[in-house]
Design a protein around this motif. Structure first.
Motif, PDB file in Angstrom:
ATOM      1  N   ARG A 143      42.555  44.678  41.080  1.00  0.00           N
ATOM      2  CA  ARG A 143      43.535  44.651  42.180  1.00  0.00           C
ATOM      3  C   ARG A 143      44.797  43.906  41.760  1.00  0.00           C
ATOM      4  NH1 ARG A 143      47.040  46.031  44.352  1.00  0.00           N
ATOM      5  NH2 ARG A 143      47.743  45.374  46.395  1.00  0.00           N
ATOM      6  N   VAL A 144      44.656  42.749  41.116  1.00  0.00           N
ATOM      7  CA  VAL A 144      45.837  42.003  40.677  1.00  0.00           C
ATOM      8  C   VAL A 144      46.600  42.811  39.621  1.00  0.00           C
ATOM      9  CG1 VAL A 144      46.682  39.892  39.560  1.00  0.00           C
ATOM     10  CG2 VAL A 144      44.828  39.750  41.250  1.00  0.00           C
ATOM     11  N   SER A 145      45.881  43.465  38.727  1.00  0.00           N
ATOM     12  CA  SER A 145      46.508  44.270  37.670  1.00  0.00           C
ATOM     13  C   SER A 145      47.237  45.488  38.229  1.00  0.00           C
ATOM     14  CB  SER A 145      45.463  44.720  36.648  1.00  0.00           C
ATOM     15  OG  SER A 145      44.925  43.596  35.981  1.00  0.00           O
ATOM     16  N   GLN A 146      46.795  46.004  39.365  1.00  0.00           N
ATOM     17  CA  GLN A 146      47.507  47.111  40.015  1.00  0.00           C
ATOM     18  C   GLN A 146      48.872  46.651  40.530  1.00  0.00           C
ATOM     19  OE1 GLN A 146      44.844  48.357  43.107  1.00  0.00           O
ATOM     20  NE2 GLN A 146      43.559  49.560  41.736  1.00  0.00           N
ATOM     21  N   ALA A 147      48.947  45.410  40.942  1.00  0.00           N
ATOM     22  CA  ALA A 147      50.185  44.878  41.523  1.00  0.00           C
ATOM     23  C   ALA A 147      51.178  44.421  40.460  1.00  0.00           C
ATOM     24  CB  ALA A 147      49.864  43.725  42.467  1.00  0.00           C
ATOM     25  N   PHE A 148      50.657  43.993  39.323  1.00  0.00           N
ATOM     26  CA  PHE A 148      51.522  43.454  38.268  1.00  0.00           C
ATOM     27  C   PHE A 148      51.164  44.098  36.938  1.00  0.00           C
ATOM     28  CE2 PHE A 148      51.204  40.160  41.499  1.00  0.00           C
ATOM     29  CZ  PHE A 148      52.547  39.949  41.771  1.00  0.00           C
ATOM     30  N   GLN A 149      52.176  44.648  36.284  1.00  0.00           N
ATOM     31  CA  GLN A 149      51.965  45.369  35.024  1.00  0.00           C
ATOM     32  C   GLN A 149      51.443  44.479  33.902  1.00  0.00           C
ATOM     33  OE1 GLN A 149      52.446  48.735  34.477  1.00  0.00           O
ATOM     34  NE2 GLN A 149      52.706  48.905  36.677  1.00  0.00           N
ATOM     35  N   ASN A 150      52.051  43.328  33.726  1.00  0.00           N
ATOM     36  CA  ASN A 150      51.753  42.484  32.573  1.00  0.00           C
ATOM     37  C   ASN A 150      51.069  41.202  33.054  1.00  0.00           C
ATOM     38  OD1 ASN A 150      51.683  41.327  30.082  1.00  0.00           O
ATOM     39  ND2 ASN A 150      53.894  41.227  29.805  1.00  0.00           N
ATOM     40  N   VAL A 151      49.747  41.269  33.210  1.00  0.00           N
ATOM     41  CA  VAL A 151      49.002  40.126  33.731  1.00  0.00           C
ATOM     42  C   VAL A 151      47.869  39.768  32.771  1.00  0.00           C
ATOM     43  CG1 VAL A 151      47.480  41.548  35.161  1.00  0.00           C
ATOM     44  CG2 VAL A 151      47.847  39.178  35.777  1.00  0.00           C
ATOM     45  N   ARG A 152      47.654  38.472  32.651  1.00  0.00           N
ATOM     46  CA  ARG A 152      46.567  37.964  31.816  1.00  0.00           C
ATOM     47  C   ARG A 152      45.759  36.990  32.666  1.00  0.00           C
ATOM     48  NH1 ARG A 152      46.980  33.461  28.185  1.00  0.00           N
ATOM     49  NH2 ARG A 152      49.214  33.563  28.566  1.00  0.00           N
ATOM     50  N   PHE A 153      44.442  37.021  32.499  1.00  0.00           N
ATOM     51  CA  PHE A 153      43.549  36.146  33.257  1.00  0.00           C
ATOM     52  C   PHE A 153      42.929  35.115  32.323  1.00  0.00           C
ATOM     53  CE2 PHE A 153      43.763  40.202  35.368  1.00  0.00           C
ATOM     54  CZ  PHE A 153      43.977  39.851  36.686  1.00  0.00           C
ATOM     55  N   ASN A 154      43.004  33.850  32.707  1.00  0.00           N
ATOM     56  CA  ASN A 154      42.341  32.771  31.986  1.00  0.00           C
ATOM     57  C   ASN A 154      41.325  32.145  32.927  1.00  0.00           C
ATOM     58  OD1 ASN A 154      43.920  33.123  29.733  1.00  0.00           O
ATOM     59  ND2 ASN A 154      45.320  31.442  30.209  1.00  0.00           N
ATOM     60  N   VAL A 155      40.087  32.114  32.513  1.00  0.00           N
ATOM     61  CA  VAL A 155      39.035  31.530  33.347  1.00  0.00           C
ATOM     62  C   VAL A 155      38.677  30.158  32.795  1.00  0.00           C
ATOM     63  CG1 VAL A 155      36.690  31.782  34.233  1.00  0.00           C
ATOM     64  CG2 VAL A 155      38.139  33.809  33.934  1.00  0.00           C
ATOM     65  N   LEU A 156      38.824  29.152  33.638  1.00  0.00           N
ATOM     66  CA  LEU A 156      38.455  27.787  33.284  1.00  0.00           C
ATOM     67  C   LEU A 156      37.137  27.470  33.957  1.00  0.00           C
ATOM     68  CD1 LEU A 156      41.871  26.022  33.944  1.00  0.00           C
ATOM     69  CD2 LEU A 156      41.032  26.976  31.798  1.00  0.00           C
ATOM     70  N   ASP A 157      36.228  26.889  33.219  1.00  0.00           N
ATOM     71  CA  ASP A 157      34.933  26.586  33.828  1.00  0.00           C
ATOM     72  C   ASP A 157      34.571  25.116  33.743  1.00  0.00           C
ATOM     73  OD1 ASP A 157      34.432  26.430  31.144  1.00  0.00           O
ATOM     74  OD2 ASP A 157      32.838  27.931  31.116  1.00  0.00           O
ATOM     75  N   VAL A 158      35.582  24.279  33.589  1.00  0.00           N
ATOM     76  CA  VAL A 158      35.353  22.848  33.521  1.00  0.00           C
ATOM     77  C   VAL A 158      36.006  22.196  34.733  1.00  0.00           C
ATOM     78  CG1 VAL A 158      35.715  20.753  32.161  1.00  0.00           C
ATOM     79  CG2 VAL A 158      35.401  22.953  31.004  1.00  0.00           C
ATOM     80  N   PRO A 159      35.217  21.724  35.712  1.00  0.00           N
ATOM     81  CA  PRO A 159      35.814  21.078  36.879  1.00  0.00           C
ATOM     82  C   PRO A 159      36.329  19.684  36.504  1.00  0.00           C
ATOM     83  CG  PRO A 159      33.433  21.105  37.045  1.00  0.00           C
ATOM     84  CD  PRO A 159      33.795  21.811  35.779  1.00  0.00           C
ATOM     85  N   PRO A 160      37.193  19.056  37.257  1.00  0.00           N
ATOM     86  CA  PRO A 160      37.860  19.614  38.420  1.00  0.00           C
ATOM     87  C   PRO A 160      39.183  20.280  38.027  1.00  0.00           C
ATOM     88  CG  PRO A 160      38.303  17.284  38.327  1.00  0.00           C
ATOM     89  CD  PRO A 160      37.455  17.626  37.111  1.00  0.00           C
ATOM     90  N   VAL A 161      39.324  21.493  38.406  1.00  0.00           N
ATOM     91  CA  VAL A 161      40.564  22.230  38.176  1.00  0.00           C
ATOM     92  C   VAL A 161      40.859  23.067  39.410  1.00  0.00           C
ATOM     93  CG1 VAL A 161      40.353  22.342  35.676  1.00  0.00           C
ATOM     94  CG2 VAL A 161      39.309  24.115  37.049  1.00  0.00           C
ATOM     95  N   VAL A 162      42.094  23.501  39.521  1.00  0.00           N
ATOM     96  CA  VAL A 162      42.500  24.378  40.621  1.00  0.00           C
ATOM     97  C   VAL A 162      43.106  25.612  39.995  1.00  0.00           C
ATOM     98  CG1 VAL A 162      44.022  24.622  42.607  1.00  0.00           C
ATOM     99  CG2 VAL A 162      42.945  22.426  42.143  1.00  0.00           C
ATOM    100  N   GLY A 163      42.656  26.795  40.406  1.00  0.00           N
ATOM    101  CA  GLY A 163      43.220  28.040  39.903  1.00  0.00           C
ATOM    102  C   GLY A 163      44.672  28.157  40.323  1.00  0.00           C
ATOM    103  N   ALA A 164      45.480  28.842  39.533  1.00  0.00           N
ATOM    104  CA  ALA A 164      46.902  28.938  39.840  1.00  0.00           C
ATOM    105  C   ALA A 164      47.513  30.196  39.263  1.00  0.00           C
ATOM    106  CB  ALA A 164      47.631  27.713  39.278  1.00  0.00           C
ATOM    107  N   VAL A 165      48.658  30.562  39.797  1.00  0.00           N
ATOM    108  CA  VAL A 165      49.495  31.612  39.228  1.00  0.00           C
ATOM    109  C   VAL A 165      50.640  30.880  38.566  1.00  0.00           C
ATOM    110  CG1 VAL A 165      50.975  33.577  39.723  1.00  0.00           C
ATOM    111  CG2 VAL A 165      48.886  33.239  41.052  1.00  0.00           C
ATOM    112  N   ALA A 166      50.863  31.109  37.288  1.00  0.00           N
ATOM    113  CA  ALA A 166      51.920  30.400  36.570  1.00  0.00           C
ATOM    114  C   ALA A 166      52.900  31.378  35.974  1.00  0.00           C
ATOM    115  CB  ALA A 166      51.313  29.536  35.468  1.00  0.00           C
ATOM    116  N   HIS A 167      54.153  30.957  35.857  1.00  0.00           N
ATOM    117  CA  HIS A 167      55.184  31.813  35.275  1.00  0.00           C
ATOM    118  C   HIS A 167      56.000  31.001  34.286  1.00  0.00           C
ATOM    119  CE1 HIS A 167      58.108  34.973  34.952  1.00  0.00           C
ATOM    120  NE2 HIS A 167      59.057  34.197  35.381  1.00  0.00           N
TER     121      HIS A 167
END
Length: 167
Positions: A143-167
């Motif tokens: 779904r996110v890739s449908q909205a934005f052509q050039n998107v990359r996903f980074n999954v962090l699995d070490v808490p505590p972190v907050v997911g974010a959209v960065a530019h």
């Protein structure tokens, strides 16, 4: 779930956390309950997950308890839902698909508020993103890739972190 996006001047967050939604797993819980109501009403077929959730109670007693007591059997239930979804359980699949789609829509909305066009990096952290649910990950990323052509996903699995959209 909680979504935060920022650029050099602005930061936005989704309403879920502001309204007291504790986590993406709680969002999934609400979707499970909604699917149980749909099954009870005959809108969808009752499934194995439905009967596991109802348990020893009669269906009517389960829903009465839910309404009277705020009965919340699901805070730690997400792993079971993902297991059922992977086996094809319709109730579980519906709940996972809706939760992943809603989470993706929040990411898209925050990125658009920030006028981000790409390349876009979506940082996903803990909870549903590290659940190893192929269904959740596929629906969310598609779904996110449908909205934005050039998107990359980074999954962090070490808490505590907050997911974010960065530019």
């Amino acid at each position: 779930g909680k979504v935060i996006g920022r650029d050099s001047e602005n930061m936005y967050s989704s309403m879920g956390g502001i309204l007291g939604e504790a986590s993406g797993a709680h969002q999934l819980s609400y979707e499970i309950l909604k699917e149980c109501v749909h099954a009870y009403n005959g809108r969808i077929d009752k499934s194995d997950l439905y009967f596991e959730i109802i348990g020893e109670l009669t269906e009517l007693e389960f829903f009465r308890r839910l309404m009277r007591e705020g009965f919340d059997p699901f805070p730690g239930y997400a792993p079971r839902v993902f297991e059922y979804a992977a086996k094809g359980d319709n109730l579980a699949r519906n709940a996972v698909i809706t939760t992943a789609s809603e989470h993706a829509e929040d990411v898209i909305a925050i990125a658009r508020k920030l006028n981000l066009e790409g390349p876009l990096v979506v940082v996903c952290s803990v909870g549903l993103h590290t659940s190893k649910s192929e269904l959740f990950t596929t629906v969310f990323q598609n779904r996110v890739s449908q909205a934005f052509q050039n998107v990359r996903f980074n999954v962090l699995d070490v808490p505590p972190v907050v997911g974010a959209v960065a530019h």
